[in-house]
Structures are given as structure tokens and as C-alpha cells.
Design a protein around this motif. Structure first.
Motif, PDB file in Angstrom:
ATOM      1  N   ASP A 281     -22.333 -30.087  -8.216  1.00 56.10           N
ATOM      2  CA  ASP A 281     -22.445 -29.474  -6.678  1.00 56.10           C
ATOM      3  C   ASP A 281     -23.217 -30.380  -5.983  1.00 56.10           C
ATOM      4  O   ASP A 281     -23.130 -30.605  -4.729  1.00 56.10           O
TER       5      ASP A 281
ATOM      6  N   MET B 125     -23.345 -33.709  -6.124  1.00 58.06           N
ATOM      7  CA  MET B 125     -22.615 -34.794  -5.813  1.00 58.06           C
ATOM      8  C   MET B 125     -21.705 -34.343  -4.444  1.00 58.06           C
ATOM      9  O   MET B 125     -21.568 -34.924  -3.591  1.00 58.06           O
ATOM     10  N   GLU B 126     -21.363 -32.999  -4.537  1.00 58.87           N
ATOM     11  CA  GLU B 126     -20.471 -32.589  -3.321  1.00 58.87           C
ATOM     12  C   GLU B 126     -21.314 -32.685  -1.846  1.00 58.87           C
ATOM     13  O   GLU B 126     -21.126 -33.033  -1.033  1.00 58.87           O
ATOM     14  N   VAL B 127     -22.430 -32.244  -2.121  1.00 61.32           N
ATOM     15  CA  VAL B 127     -23.489 -32.203  -1.069  1.00 61.32           C
ATOM     16  C   VAL B 127     -23.906 -33.466  -0.648  1.00 61.32           C
ATOM     17  O   VAL B 127     -24.493 -33.548   0.333  1.00 61.32           O
TER      18      VAL B 127
ATOM     19  N   THR C  78     -19.781 -36.840  -1.698  1.00 63.36           N
ATOM     20  CA  THR C  78     -18.781 -37.328  -2.465  1.00 63.36           C
ATOM     21  C   THR C  78     -17.858 -36.181  -3.118  1.00 63.36           C
ATOM     22  O   THR C  78     -18.362 -35.060  -3.329  1.00 63.36           O
TER      23      THR C  78
ATOM     24  N   ILE D 176     -24.239 -24.300   2.927  1.00 67.35           N
ATOM     25  CA  ILE D 176     -24.026 -25.475   2.660  1.00 67.35           C
ATOM     26  C   ILE D 176     -22.418 -26.048   2.684  1.00 67.35           C
ATOM     27  O   ILE D 176     -22.111 -27.092   2.243  1.00 67.35           O
TER      28      ILE D 176
ATOM     29  N   LEU E 109     -20.722 -25.018  -0.154  1.00 63.49           N
ATOM     30  CA  LEU E 109     -20.271 -25.374  -1.654  1.00 63.49           C
ATOM     31  C   LEU E 109     -19.487 -23.936  -1.945  1.00 63.49           C
ATOM     32  O   LEU E 109     -18.568 -23.978  -2.932  1.00 63.49           O
TER      33      LEU E 109
ATOM     34  N   ARG F 288     -23.761 -32.310   6.443  1.00 60.91           N
ATOM     35  CA  ARG F 288     -24.599 -32.048   5.241  1.00 60.91           C
ATOM     36  C   ARG F 288     -25.560 -33.142   5.061  1.00 60.91           C
ATOM     37  O   ARG F 288     -26.414 -33.321   4.427  1.00 60.91           O
TER      38      ARG F 288
ATOM     39  N   PHE G 287     -31.593 -28.337  -5.793  1.00 64.34           N
ATOM     40  CA  PHE G 287     -31.245 -27.183  -6.691  1.00 64.34           C
ATOM     41  C   PHE G 287     -32.166 -26.672  -7.717  1.00 64.34           C
ATOM     42  O   PHE G 287     -32.888 -27.250  -8.115  1.00 64.34           O
TER      43      PHE G 287
ATOM     44  N   TYR H 292     -28.912 -36.843 -11.729  1.00 63.08           N
ATOM     45  CA  TYR H 292     -27.840 -37.350 -12.557  1.00 63.08           C
ATOM     46  C   TYR H 292     -28.249 -38.219 -13.719  1.00 63.08           C
ATOM     47  O   TYR H 292     -29.191 -39.081 -13.760  1.00 63.08           O
TER      48      TYR H 292
ATOM     49  N   PHE I  61     -28.241 -42.626  -4.460  1.00 61.77           N
ATOM     50  CA  PHE I  61     -26.988 -41.885  -4.234  1.00 61.77           C
ATOM     51  C   PHE I  61     -26.530 -41.354  -2.746  1.00 61.77           C
ATOM     52  O   PHE I  61     -25.500 -41.822  -2.369  1.00 61.77           O
TER      53      PHE I  61
ATOM     54  N   ARG J  69     -23.383 -42.664  -0.512  1.00 62.12           N
ATOM     55  CA  ARG J  69     -22.339 -41.976  -0.499  1.00 62.12           C
ATOM     56  C   ARG J  69     -21.811 -41.283   0.922  1.00 62.12           C
ATOM     57  O   ARG J  69     -20.866 -41.311   1.320  1.00 62.12           O
TER      58      ARG J  69
END
Lengths: 300, 258
Positions: free
Chosen positions: A168, A170-172, A175, B67, B69, B96, B103, B109, B120, B124
Motif C-alpha cells: 500500500d 508503494m501505491e501511495v 508506484t 487516499i 487505496l 497523492r 501507516f 521497505y 523512494f 517514484r
């Protein structure tokens, strides 16, 4: 078997809740008026729960595979991550694959020698080992070891990323996690396994050369002349091609099990375990199909 | 005075221009489990709303819907003027950039160092930055959370509180207008939890961002909230300041503060 009127006797409430058809495992009675079309299926033909879940799982896997192909060719291409995965999946697997391949060649040669001596064809030992390793044993054993190492590691890695919300995250972060995690790993597995099989075959044959020389004397040149002289394209090409499919299966199943991992840390363990089991079974199934195709094409 | 009881607050507030999140008539269910039922709320610029509710009441689902998701069944979620459920992936990525998400499990990661974790989102998202600019942003974010020395460490080498701070630094690195916190103090000892809350407040003042904080921690509610929203039975059951809610005679509201 289709019937217009219900036979007498019992049926559970759950069974006749479907609108237009009924799958029952016993006798049918007291049907609602709305249920005009129904099917009576004897108990032995009724799909069991595990059979149904198997079909559902297969459907989800096929959709996952379709998603892989649809995402594979669309930009943005994750070249850097793909190369990183090639390094992890390919290069870091080499010591394990090399060691097992070497032992496999050595042991196979030592086991075959007595039988060949009995038939008086000991001189054919390098040729026989060469064909056995290149055609069948090399690709299958390397693929199984690859499934154990890479399939489980992909399953566990993606599974733990899933339960700790890294996917999740990564998605936000802008990516596409499917492309970044799944496509790159499946492609890297598909590309790297044939390379590992080729290297494994070479190391295995070197092990075989040492095995031949434990109880006899054969020069390095003579050994390789015998091995290569008895191999044809029909031996090498099908083995090489099927190892692409083995790699694809291992990568895909590992990613699939990890990506859909549930139930926390317990689920991570299950993902890793089932990734190895399913990909090992698939390797044998693909091998079976490959042999049939090779046979049909007259390459045997 | 309590602004909302029994989901009556669906009309926009007078200062409509300041609203940056407007959730209206949101429904979300998972199978037969209805999680959000006609849920509505507003968040204004530089405002902190703490969402309180029982476990499994749909708090995390709410911010994941905000957001993008989780896709809601129906309803609108306007974030910075755009309706999230209708956006394409590219449009969602653009918006975003302006939303930070912390979280519950930190979601650092594991295979990347602290530096790579922070870089990151910068690399990205479609933002073009030179390496020296990236380095500066990473160092600034680490300075904000007081952990510059961990830049080359791996997440596994950090304590729970440090991981939370690094996750917060990653959330802040794009200087978001909105920050969504999913239980920021869960699993931390009271002292570290207090430090994290103070850090959140300090950072919010520095970046002048608005935030939605999901929490069970009454200390967090007390320290960080401008308003408290009670999510009960899938609805915005009550909204007000902590003092207003504490004075409420409603038994369901009272239960939380007993």
C-alpha cells in the motif's frame, strides 16, 4: 440430468436458495414455485468444497496471469528493479545450484557405472550421463532447487510486504506495485532460470568427469568429445525452452501466493510453503507436456 | 457545543473555501459487512481531526478511501477539489503527492536503507529533482524527526519509536498539505508515544498541514485534536472538541471517555 418436477424427499434450505438451478447432493423436495428449472446431480457428481475452491483458485491465478501480461508491455518499465532482481534471483542462486549440480553429476556417474559395466558399455558412460543431464535431470533438478530457494523467498517477501502494508505504501508513493514487484520478479525468474540451467548442466558434467576418473582414466578432451558428440539440437533446444516455462511458473506462483497473502504472519509462512509446493508440481506438469510436444515434433 | 449527533452534520460549513477534504454520503461494505454507512465529514485547512471508534468500525477503511487505496461503493470524496473515486491512476498519483500517509505498521521497505526509504517517494512520483536536491530533502526530513545519524541504517536496526519517526519523515518529505495518520502511537510505550505526538504537532505547525488522525490513544486525542469525530455504526456519530464530547450525555459517546 434435467427434470421439470421435483422428486419427493428431502433437500436442505441452503440448496434450493439459488434462482434458476439447483445443485443438490441428495434428494429433492418442497421446492419453491420460482424454481422451475433445476438440475439433480447425484452425490458422487457433486463438486466438493475443496474442488470448488480449487477451481476458484485456478480462476484467480489465471486472472493474475492475465494481469501480468497486460502490465508487462505497458510503460513505465521498471528496468532498474528488473536488473536488481536478475542479480538477486540469478547470481545469488548460483552457489547453491552449482553445488547441487556438481554433486548430481558426480553421483549419477558413480551410480550408472556398475550397470554399464554389466552390459559391457562402460565407454558410453560420458555420453549417457551427458544426455540424461542435458535433456531431463539438469533442467528439472535445477528448477526444483530454484523453486525451493526463489519461489519461497518471493512468496515470503511479498507476503510480508502485504501484511506490513508496504505494498500500500508503494501505491501511495506513485508506484504501481504490481509492475514494480510482480512483473519484475516473474520476468527475472523467466530469464535467469535458463541461464542457471545451462551453468548447472556444465558444472554437473564437470562433476561427472571427476566421477568417471575416480575408477578409471579418461582425458578431459575425450570426455567432452563423447558428451558433445552424442548431443543434438533435439536434446538441447527443448530442454532450454522448457526451462523458460519452469522459471515463469516459479516466479508467477511465488508472486501470486505472496501478493494475495492473508492472515498476518501465519499467512506469510503459508505463502512461502505453498509457493514451493505448487511450483514444484507445476514443474513436473510442464515437463510432462514438454515431453509430449517434443515427441509430437519428432525431436526425441 | 457538539456539532454532530447521529450523522446530522452533512451540510457544508460556512467557510467552504477552506475545506480540503469533503466526504459525502460514503458507503463501503466488504461482502455482507457494512463498514461505512452514509458517512460524511469535512476537514479544513490546518485543522486536526482525530477519528475515534471501536476496532473494526471502519476508521482505517475511511482514510484508505480518502487516499484511493480502497474504492468506496458509493459517495463522493473531494480532496483538494477532486473527487477521488473518479480519478484515473495518473490523476491519483498527482494528488497523492500532496497527501502524506503514515501507516499503522510504518510500512518501511525492509530491503532498503533509511536513505532509500526516504528517496523512494521522491523518485517514484513524477517530480524531477537533481541528486543534490534529493539529498537536501532527505536530510531536512531526517532533521525534522531528529534522526540524521540513521541515514545509512536498515529498518531492522531501528527501534519501534525510531521506525515510526522515519516513517513520519518519509510521509513529510513531499511537504504534504494533508497528512493521514493510521494509529500513530500503537505499539509504543507512553513516553515514546508522547514524543511522537509532540513531533506530529510540531511538524504540522511547521508545514501548516491538515490532518486526520486515527487513534485509540486518549493522550493523542487530547494533545493533537482540534476536533474529535466519533465513528460509530459506520456513521459520523458525533463531532466536536474533546471537551464538548466529554460533556456529552449520549451514552455511546460517554462510553469512550469513561
Amino acid at each position: 440430468m434435467k427434470s421439470k418436477s421435483p422428486p419427493a424427499n428431502n433437500i436442505s434450505e441452503r440448496t434450493y436458495r439459488t434462482k434458476n438451478y439447483i445443485i443438490a447432493s441428495g434428494y429433492i423436495s418442497d421446492l419453491p414455485v420460482a424454481a422451475t428449472n433445476y438440475y439433480y446431480i447425484p452425490e458422487f457428481m457433486t463438486p466438493s468444497r475443496s474442488w470448488q475452491s480449487f477451481l476458484e483458485e485456478t480462476g484467480v491465478l489465471l486472472r493474475f496471469t492475465g494481469r501480468f501480461f497486460s502490465q508487462c508491455f505497458r510503460p513505465r518499465y521498471e528496468i532498474a528493479e528488473f536488473l536488481r532482481q536478475c542479480f538477486i534471483i540469478g547470481y545469488r542462486s548460483l552457489p547453491l545450484i552449482g553445488l547441487t549440480a556438481f554433486i548430481m553429476g558426480l553421483v549419477l556417474t558413480m551410480q550408472l557405472r556398475p550397470s554399464l559395466i554389466d552390459y559391457g558399455v562402460e565407454s558410453q558412460l560420458p555420453a549417457m550421463v551427458g544426455i540424461a543431464i542435458v535433456r531431463e535431470i539438469g533442467p528439472v533438478i535445477v528448477a526444483l532447487i530454484f523453486a525451493g530457494k526463489i519461489g519461497s523467498s518471493i512468496g515470503a517477501e511479498l507476503g510480508s510486504m502485504k501484511v506490513t502494508e508496504q505494498i500500500d505504501a508503494m501505491e501511495v508513493s506513485g508506484t504501481n506495485p504490481f509492475k514494480y514487484l510482480v512483473v519484475t520478479r516473474v520476468l527475472a525468474s523467466t530469464v535467469m532460470l535458463p541461464v542457471l540451467v545451462m551453468l548447472g548442466d556444465a558444472i554437473s558434467l564437470y562433476g561427472s568427469f571427476l566421477g568417471v576418473n575416480i575408477r578409471g582414466t579418461t582425458s578431459f578432451d575425450l570426455f567432452w568429445n563423447q558428451v558433445l558428440g552424442n548431443l543434438s539440437f533435439g536434446d538441447v533446444i527443448p530442454a532450454f525452452v522448457k526451462s523458460f516455462f519452469f522459471g515463469f511458473a516459479v516466479g508467477l506462483i511465488g508472486c501470486y501466493r505472496g501478493y494475495y497473502s492473508t492472515k498476518g504472519t501465519e499467512g506469510v509462512g503459508r505463502s512461502a510453503n505453498s509457493a514451493v509446493v505448487i511450483s514444484s508440481v507445476l514443474i513436473f506438469l510442464i515437463d510432462l507436456v514438454a515431453v509430449q510436444i517434443t515427441d509430437i515434433l519428432g525431436l526425441n | 457545543m457538539l456539532q454532530t449527533i447521529n450523522n446530522t452534520r452533512n451540510s457544508p460549513l460556512p467557510d467552504e473555501d477552506n475545506e480540503i477534504i469533503a466526504v459525502e454520503h460514503l458507503y463501503k461494505s466488504f461482502g455482507s459487512n457494512k463498514v461505512l454507512i452514509d458517512f460524511s465529514m469535512l476537514l479544513h485547512k490546518e485543522e486536526n481531526i482525530v477519528v475515534l471508534g471501536k476496532s473494526g468500525s471502519g476508521k482505517s477503511v475511511l482514510i484508505k478511501c480518502i487516499i484511493g487505496l480502497v474504492k468506496p461503493d458509493s459517495g463522493t470524496i473531494r480532496v483538494l477539489g477532486q473527487n477521488i473515486p473518479e480519478l484515473s491512476m495518473e490523476e491519483l498519483d498527482k494528488i497523492r503527492v500532496r497527501i502524506g500517509f503514515l501507516f499503522q505498521s510504518n510500512a518501511l521497505y525492509d530491503s532498503m536503507s533509511v536513505r532509500q526509504n526516504l528517496e523512494f517517494p521522491l523518485r517514484r512520483h513524477s517530480i524531477r529533482l537533481r541528486q543534490d536536491e534529493v539529498d537536501t530533502l532527505v536530510m531536512n526530513a531526517l532533521e525534522d524527526v531528529g534522526l540524521q545519524h540513521t541515514i545509512d541504517m536498515m529498518p531492522a536496526e531501528l527501534s519501534g519509536g525510531m521506525r515510526k519517526r522515519i516513517a513520519l519523515a518519509r510521509t513529510l518529505i513531499l511537504k504534504p498539505d494533508i497528512i493521514l495518520y493510521d494509529e500513530p502511537t500503537t505499539g509504543l510505550d507512553p513516553i515514546t508515544a508522547k514524543e511522537i505526538i509532540e513531533l506530529m504537532i510540531r511538524i504540522q505547525k511547521k508545514y501548516r498541514s491538515a490532518s486526520i488522525i486515527i487513534s485509540h490513544d486518549m493522550n493523542c486525542v487530547k494533545m493533537a485534536s482540534d476536533k474529535v469525530l466519533m465513528l460509530i455504526e459506520g456513521k459520523c456519530y458525533a463531532l466536536g472538541t474533546m471537551e464538548e464530547l466529554q460533556r456529552s450525555a449520549d451514552p455511546k459517546v460517554k462510553k469512550f471517555f469513561e
